[in-house]
Design an enzyme around this catalytic site. Structure first.
Site, short mmCIF file in Angstrom:
data_model
loop_
_atom_site.label_atom_id
_atom_site.label_comp_id
_atom_site.label_asym_id
_atom_site.label_seq_id
_atom_site.Cartn_x
_atom_site.Cartn_y
_atom_site.Cartn_z
N LYS A 143 -36.94 -47.70 64.10
CA LYS A 143 -38.27 -47.18 63.78
C LYS A 143 -38.33 -45.68 64.07
O LYS A 143 -38.86 -44.89 63.28
CB LYS A 143 -39.34 -47.95 64.57
CG LYS A 143 -40.75 -47.38 64.40
CD LYS A 143 -41.66 -48.17 63.50
CE LYS A 143 -42.87 -47.39 63.06
NZ LYS A 143 -44.15 -48.02 63.29
N GLU A 163 -40.72 -58.55 62.18
CA GLU A 163 -40.51 -57.10 62.03
C GLU A 163 -39.09 -56.71 62.44
O GLU A 163 -38.52 -55.76 61.90
CB GLU A 163 -41.54 -56.31 62.87
CG GLU A 163 -43.00 -56.71 62.67
CD GLU A 163 -43.61 -56.30 61.32
OE1 GLU A 163 -42.96 -55.56 60.55
OE2 GLU A 163 -44.75 -56.76 61.03
N ARG A 176 -61.41 -33.68 71.39
CA ARG A 176 -60.52 -33.13 70.34
C ARG A 176 -59.05 -33.34 70.64
O ARG A 176 -58.18 -32.60 70.21
CB ARG A 176 -60.77 -31.64 70.11
CG ARG A 176 -62.13 -31.36 69.54
CD ARG A 176 -62.21 -30.01 68.88
NE ARG A 176 -63.58 -29.77 68.47
CZ ARG A 176 -64.51 -29.29 69.29
NH1 ARG A 176 -64.22 -28.98 70.54
NH2 ARG A 176 -65.72 -29.12 68.84
N GLU A 212 -44.97 -40.13 56.26
CA GLU A 212 -44.86 -41.13 55.21
C GLU A 212 -44.87 -40.57 53.79
O GLU A 212 -45.69 -40.95 52.96
CB GLU A 212 -45.98 -42.18 55.34
CG GLU A 212 -45.66 -43.43 54.58
CD GLU A 212 -46.49 -44.64 55.07
OE1 GLU A 212 -46.20 -45.73 54.61
OE2 GLU A 212 -47.37 -44.47 55.90
N ASN A 250 -42.33 -50.94 54.70
CA ASN A 250 -43.21 -51.88 54.01
C ASN A 250 -42.46 -53.06 53.38
O ASN A 250 -43.06 -53.89 52.70
CB ASN A 250 -44.01 -51.17 52.91
CG ASN A 250 -45.08 -50.29 53.49
OD1 ASN A 250 -45.58 -50.55 54.59
ND2 ASN A 250 -45.43 -49.22 52.79
N LYS A 289 -49.05 -43.59 64.44
CA LYS A 289 -50.18 -43.99 63.60
C LYS A 289 -51.19 -44.68 64.50
O LYS A 289 -50.85 -45.67 65.16
CB LYS A 289 -49.72 -44.98 62.53
CG LYS A 289 -49.13 -44.36 61.30
CD LYS A 289 -49.08 -45.44 60.24
CE LYS A 289 -48.27 -45.05 59.06
NZ LYS A 289 -48.21 -46.16 58.09
N HIS A 328 -43.98 -56.42 53.10
CA HIS A 328 -45.41 -56.26 53.37
C HIS A 328 -46.28 -56.25 52.12
O HIS A 328 -47.47 -56.54 52.20
CB HIS A 328 -45.65 -54.99 54.19
CG HIS A 328 -45.31 -55.18 55.65
ND1 HIS A 328 -44.04 -55.46 56.09
CD2 HIS A 328 -46.09 -55.16 56.77
CE1 HIS A 328 -44.05 -55.58 57.41
NE2 HIS A 328 -45.27 -55.40 57.85
N HIS A 376 -49.52 -62.44 60.90
CA HIS A 376 -48.97 -61.33 60.12
C HIS A 376 -47.46 -61.53 59.93
O HIS A 376 -46.93 -61.37 58.83
CB HIS A 376 -49.29 -60.02 60.83
CG HIS A 376 -48.65 -58.82 60.21
ND1 HIS A 376 -49.07 -58.30 59.00
CD2 HIS A 376 -47.60 -58.05 60.60
CE1 HIS A 376 -48.32 -57.26 58.68
NE2 HIS A 376 -47.40 -57.09 59.64
N HIS A 432 -48.90 -58.86 52.76
CA HIS A 432 -50.32 -58.56 52.97
C HIS A 432 -51.19 -59.40 52.05
O HIS A 432 -52.25 -59.88 52.45
CB HIS A 432 -50.60 -57.07 52.72
CG HIS A 432 -50.24 -56.20 53.88
ND1 HIS A 432 -49.77 -54.92 53.73
CD2 HIS A 432 -50.29 -56.42 55.22
CE1 HIS A 432 -49.53 -54.40 54.93
NE2 HIS A 432 -49.83 -55.29 55.85
N ARG A 459 -40.33 -43.57 55.11
CA ARG A 459 -41.14 -44.40 56.01
C ARG A 459 -41.69 -45.62 55.27
O ARG A 459 -41.95 -46.66 55.87
CB ARG A 459 -42.26 -43.57 56.65
CG ARG A 459 -42.97 -44.30 57.79
CD ARG A 459 -43.76 -43.37 58.68
NE ARG A 459 -44.45 -44.14 59.71
CZ ARG A 459 -45.05 -43.61 60.76
NH1 ARG A 459 -45.06 -42.32 60.95
NH2 ARG A 459 -45.66 -44.38 61.64
#
Ligand SMILES: NC(=O)c1ccc[n+]([C@@H]2O[C@H](COP(=O)([O-])OP(=O)(O)OC[C@H]3O[C@@H](n4cnc5c(N)ncnc54)[C@H](O)[C@@H]3O)[C@@H](O)[C@H]2O)c1
Ligand SMILES: [Zn+2]
Length: 374
Positions: free
Chosen positions: A239, A197, A133, A249, A257, A155, A260, A277, A264, A253
């Site tokens: 960041k 990035e 946990r 988010e 993107n 994340k 992206h 990527h 993507h 945040r």
């Protein structure tokens, strides 16, 4: 002549300010050797489990476990096959099996050390989030993408057949240690991918970082120690700021993107792995810039400047033969399209961005077609 490295190499610490979940990110050369003291300093540590992949483990696993042992922390090493294909629940199950088989048994005072690129960080962080946990974990990123992006923000997670990163948890690390010397063994394609990035961060938040990347592009491509420390620390600071403003988010945040949404779709259209990527994100930023210029948000000179910088960093700004219809179709079926509307992050000037839900369909199609032009 190349500038010489100074006698005292640069080291930086960036704070990630998240109240009780705050932590520091240390950036500099040789820091894998400091992992022992860093982990031993966490309250009540009883032992550690280093989770790594089959590329990074043989290169750096022993160094980290020696550093931990020297600080009195016994560590087990758990390795899984390198690559995005491993980032799934069956690898999670295997890592959990290995973790729970360690003797003496792990408890919540054991620290998980994620040693590797973003795949290791995401997967080991997720294991730490769910095992017992919740266990503490330390990020030890070794790819540029993980240094500037994946290792900060909490994340964690894995992919599912239905899509990337669909299973996961928010789980902040206890600390992040970035040894810039590990970049010397990183394949060049991965280094360049991470630079996309960095350009992203500069465009959405910090125009002076754009100047820095332009000025030091050659040193960056040569992985010069102090320049990488400075580059990574500045990116981590951006960041960290975005995450501190919006940990889960809700708004800001999403600026991360930038590049992206189209990126993507291009990555998926090309087939994952064919384009990196970072290459797809570079193309996505070019498309976003076309939209921003079209709406009068960004001036043409700035858009051209970003394209020149991407090229200087050996990132693509065009993809001749791109199937614009297919990219468009993928974008419309993306899970992030809100009720059929495509959400775009666009630069509003160099160093700032906004979120736009009212993108004109034809303008977006034109921006994608632009990528296919010579
Ligand atoms: N959590 C987040 O906020 C976040 C943000 C961005 C990306 N990500 C995730 O990060 C992953 C991509 O990360 P990545 O690009 O680091 O991929 P990766 O972890 O697969 O690393 C790329 C390759 O480089 C190798 N490698 C890493 N460091 C090395 C080194 N120092 N020397 C030699 N080889 C080395 C790896 O073994 C791998 O083969 C994706 O799964 C993505 O979803 C997460
Ligand atoms: Zn990205």
């Amino acid at each position: 002549m190349k500038p010489k490295e100074p006698l005292v190499p640069l080291e930086r610490t960036v704070a990630v300010d998240l109240g009780r979940r705050s932590y520091g990110v240390r950036v500099g050369p040789g820091l894998l050797g400091a992992m022992g003291d860093a982990v031993a300093a966490l309250p009540g540590v009883t032992g550690a489990a280093i989770v790594t992949d089959s590329n990074v483990g043989p290169l750096y696993g022993q160094r980290v476990s020696d550093a931990l042992a020297a600080a009195g922390v016994q560590a087990a090493l758990i390795e899984f096959p390198a690559g995005e294909a491993s980032k799934n629940l069956s690898t999670v199950a295997g890592v959990l099996d290995a973790l729970l088989a360690i003797t003496p048994a792990v408890d919540r005072a054991t620290v998980v050390v994620a040693l590797g690129g973003g795949v290791v960080g995401d997967l080991a962080g997720f294991v730490a989030a769910i095992a017992l946990r919740g266990m503490r974990f330390y990020q030890c990123p070794t790819s540029l993408l993980a240094d500037v992006d994946a290792s900060v923000g909490g994340k964690t997670g894995v992919d599912h057949q239905a899509g990337k990163n669909l299973i996961g948890a928010f789980h902040q690390p206890a600390g992040v240690m970035i040894d810039v010397e590990t970049l010397k063994t990183l394949p060049r394609r991965e280094l360049i991918g991470g630079l996309a990035e960095c350009v992203k961060h500069a465009v959405i938040r910090d125009a002076s970082l754009l100047d820095y990347i332009e000025d030091r592009a050659e040193d960056i491509l040569a992985c010069l120690g102090d320049v990488m420390t400075e580059l990574i620390a500045r990116n981590v600071a951006i960041k960290a700021q975005v995450v501190a403003d919006d940990e889960r988010e809700a708004g800001q945040r999403a600026h991360l993107n930038y590049g992206h949404t189209v990126g993507h779709a291009i990555e998926a259209q090309a087939g994952y792995g064919e384009l990196s990527h970072g290459q797809a994100v570079a193309l996505g930023m070019v498309a976003a810039n076309r939209l921003a210029v079209g709406r009068g948000l960004l001036d043409e000179q700035s858009a051209q400047r970003i394209e020149r910088l991407l090229n200087k960093l050996e990132l693509p700004t065009r993809r001749p033969g791109l199937d614009a219809d297919k990219v468009w179709w993928i974008m419309q079926h993306d899970k992030k399209a809100l009720a059929g509307r495509i959400r775009m992050v666009l630069p509003t000037k160099l160093g700032a961005a906004g979120i736009f839900d009212d993108t004109d369909e034809q303008a977006l199609r034109d921006a994608i077609e632009y990528l296919g032009s010579p």
